[in-house]
Scaffold this motif. Sequence first.
Motif, PDB file in Angstrom:
ATOM      1  N   ARG A   1      -6.302  -5.419 -11.076  1.00  0.00           N
ATOM      2  CA  ARG A   1      -5.277  -4.381 -11.122  1.00  0.00           C
ATOM      3  C   ARG A   1      -5.841  -3.029 -10.687  1.00  0.00           C
TER       4      ARG A   1
ATOM      5  N   GLU B   1      -4.508  -0.483  -7.474  1.00  0.00           N
ATOM      6  CA  GLU B   1      -4.098   0.922  -7.522  1.00  0.00           C
ATOM      7  C   GLU B   1      -5.015   1.793  -6.668  1.00  0.00           C
TER       8      GLU B   1
ATOM      9  N   TYR C   1       1.488  -3.186  -6.916  1.00  0.00           N
ATOM     10  CA  TYR C   1       2.257  -4.158  -7.688  1.00  0.00           C
ATOM     11  C   TYR C   1       1.279  -5.043  -8.457  1.00  0.00           C
ATOM     12  N   HIS C   2       1.364  -4.995  -9.793  1.00  0.00           N
ATOM     13  CA  HIS C   2       0.597  -5.913 -10.638  1.00  0.00           C
ATOM     14  C   HIS C   2       1.269  -6.006 -11.998  1.00  0.00           C
TER      15      HIS C   2
ATOM     16  N   LEU D   1       1.891  -2.980 -14.537  1.00  0.00           N
ATOM     17  CA  LEU D   1       2.877  -1.928 -14.311  1.00  0.00           C
ATOM     18  C   LEU D   1       4.159  -2.242 -15.084  1.00  0.00           C
TER      19      LEU D   1
ATOM     20  N   ARG E   1       7.724  -2.139 -11.136  1.00  0.00           N
ATOM     21  CA  ARG E   1       7.561  -3.334 -10.290  1.00  0.00           C
ATOM     22  C   ARG E   1       8.845  -3.626  -9.520  1.00  0.00           C
TER      23      ARG E   1
ATOM     24  N   ASN F   1       9.346  -1.011  -6.715  1.00  0.00           N
ATOM     25  CA  ASN F   1       8.420  -1.195  -5.595  1.00  0.00           C
ATOM     26  C   ASN F   1       8.773  -2.435  -4.784  1.00  0.00           C
ATOM     27  N   GLN F   2       9.130  -3.502  -5.473  1.00  0.00           N
ATOM     28  CA  GLN F   2       9.519  -4.722  -4.764  1.00  0.00           C
ATOM     29  C   GLN F   2      10.783  -4.497  -3.952  1.00  0.00           C
TER      30      GLN F   2
ATOM     31  N   MET G   1       2.666  -3.529   0.713  1.00  0.00           N
ATOM     32  CA  MET G   1       2.559  -3.813  -0.713  1.00  0.00           C
ATOM     33  C   MET G   1       1.129  -4.233  -1.031  1.00  0.00           C
TER      34      MET G   1
ATOM     35  N   ALA H   1      -1.170  -5.706  -3.923  1.00  0.00           N
ATOM     36  CA  ALA H   1      -0.770  -6.461  -5.105  1.00  0.00           C
ATOM     37  C   ALA H   1      -1.822  -7.466  -5.539  1.00  0.00           C
TER      38      ALA H   1
ATOM     39  N   PHE I   1       2.484 -10.956  -7.279  1.00  0.00           N
ATOM     40  CA  PHE I   1       3.546 -10.636  -6.337  1.00  0.00           C
ATOM     41  C   PHE I   1       3.592 -11.651  -5.202  1.00  0.00           C
TER      42      PHE I   1
END
Length: 627
Positions: A260, A264, A280-281, A284, A289, A292-293, A304, A306, A310
């Motif tokens: 993670r 970031e 994305y993890h 979050l 999430r 962002n998705q 993305m 991740a 994801f």
Amino acid sequence: MLKPSAFASEPTLPRSVSNGVHQPDACDVLARVFGYESFRGDQHAIVEHVIQGGDALVLMPTGGGKSLCYQVPALVRPGTGIVISPLIALMQDQVDALTELGVRAAFLNSTQDWQDTREVEQAFLSGQLDLLYVAPERLLTDRCIQLLERGKIALFAIDEAHCVSQWGHDFRPEYLGLSMLHERWPDVPRIALTATATDVTRREIAERLSLDDARHFVASFDRPNIRYNIVEKQDVRKQLLQLLKQEHAGDAGIVYCLSRNKVEETAAFLCANGIEALPYHAGLGAQVRAQNQSRFLREDGIVMVATIAFGMGIDKPDVRFVAHIDMPKSVEGYYQETGRAGRDGLPATAWLAYGLQDVVQQRRMIDESAGDDAFRRRLGAQLDAMLAMCEAIACRRQRLLQYFGQRIEPCGNCDNCLQPPEAWDGTVAAQKMLSAIYRLMKERGQRYGAGHLIDILRGKATPRVLENEHEKLTVFGIGQDLSDQAWRSVLRQLLAHGLLVVDQEGYGTLALTEESRAVLKGERTLMLRREAERTARTATPKSKVLQPDLPEGAQEIFQALRQWRAEIARSHGVPAYVIFHDATLREIAMARPDSLASLGHVNGVGVRKLESYGESILACIAEHQDR
């Protein structure tokens, strides 16, 4: 929320008769609803098998058209097709895409309030739904089971079926309960689908889902439009940035990281260098999430970054690259993740950077994992296969497909085919490294990692070397003919060949294996890989790699259609690809249809989309074709 289906608005579909029940014809459904004139590969055989009530287990690569294998039968058979999908966040887009086609689709999941839930339930009970998407957790509740028992079910589709495998990379314990479908609805056909499964996993899927009598359909795993490229990790963020700026500027893509924190940090690094990247993890918040998705799916050019949390089930067709900056845990995971690139069939890149520390870290994670010895041995075998692919001298695609039991000729579209690495006799180098490890193993209670080993071989009198008097070892300085980087390559390949193992106590140190003896005694010759020089000059220009040439006039129309599509998508609140895929717009731009009839023959233009967008598309073509 619920729209009439294509069948409600088109009651004159040709019908065939099966067991006295009038049914629409599968090929006509394919043409009128989905806009395709013919099935691909095994699709037709799968569809007809399920329509006739047979169970099926389908292995088909991402982008191969798995969804049509249950959507068409659900529209042909009486009742509602129930689709078990593990990803709540993607159900909305799947339902939006079907609604655009005029299919009556809905979902049931935890994001809905009681009013929406009740509306969907009533639509199902009154026969107003063609397809209903349900998360496995919801399906297994008493309320949902009782609901399904009161309605008419056309079929059960179990998507991402590899989630049932406890050996797999995406194990979901909820899937284990899906075997009850056969017990409660023995006469309803079931179709389980996945893009990734070895023979062992396939047998496990069939066993755990009680698909004992199911017919197995196994398509080719090959994705010829994906270019595989594996590089030695050096300064991995700079390497990634070079890839994105030189070959994928402005493209949508996914970057996978192991942790993670790295997600970031990498996202922040890319943003600081002018690339719009989102993290994305699982750590979050759910809202972050989801946001962002949603941006990744609905906006162009988003990257993305991740963890493997994801990606499963991602339908975005124009992902132009998938990059791994840490080595995946298994070939199955690697194949599943890279398969998210190029779903539209256009060229895409699968890029992986890995190094010795990746191997050490993965071994440590296996040793520390929960489970018995058999489970850890299985994880170790999966990692060995992944490492062997990374160190392969021959075609990457051959090695990848061989893992799934498929053999092909060299592909001509991977780094090893395009720039073959040099093979060299590394027997002596291996003997030097193994001898150094053997001598250090004799020092009880001491732990030495790869860096210290290389310092000894290279004759570096570091403080730690001098403190332990390792400059007195007979192997001190015998490896000055190779660089630090070359020795790290040797170490990785010794691990890949099973001549070394990482210790079992979590220290990341190295130990000999039984197979080491033959090399030390000179009874085995060891050919190793030497990296080819990869320079910017040898990279294929982006325009040739990723955009098949269109004539000048067609290119202008294509770009105009993309802009038109973006405006429609924004007004509908859906991703652009839900309106039309790039491949469909390219075909329209090439064909330049001048009537609704001719536009209707373009792949991906079904009856509903022709009615909704036909005149607007023709106007867009007319406006730009003479410029």
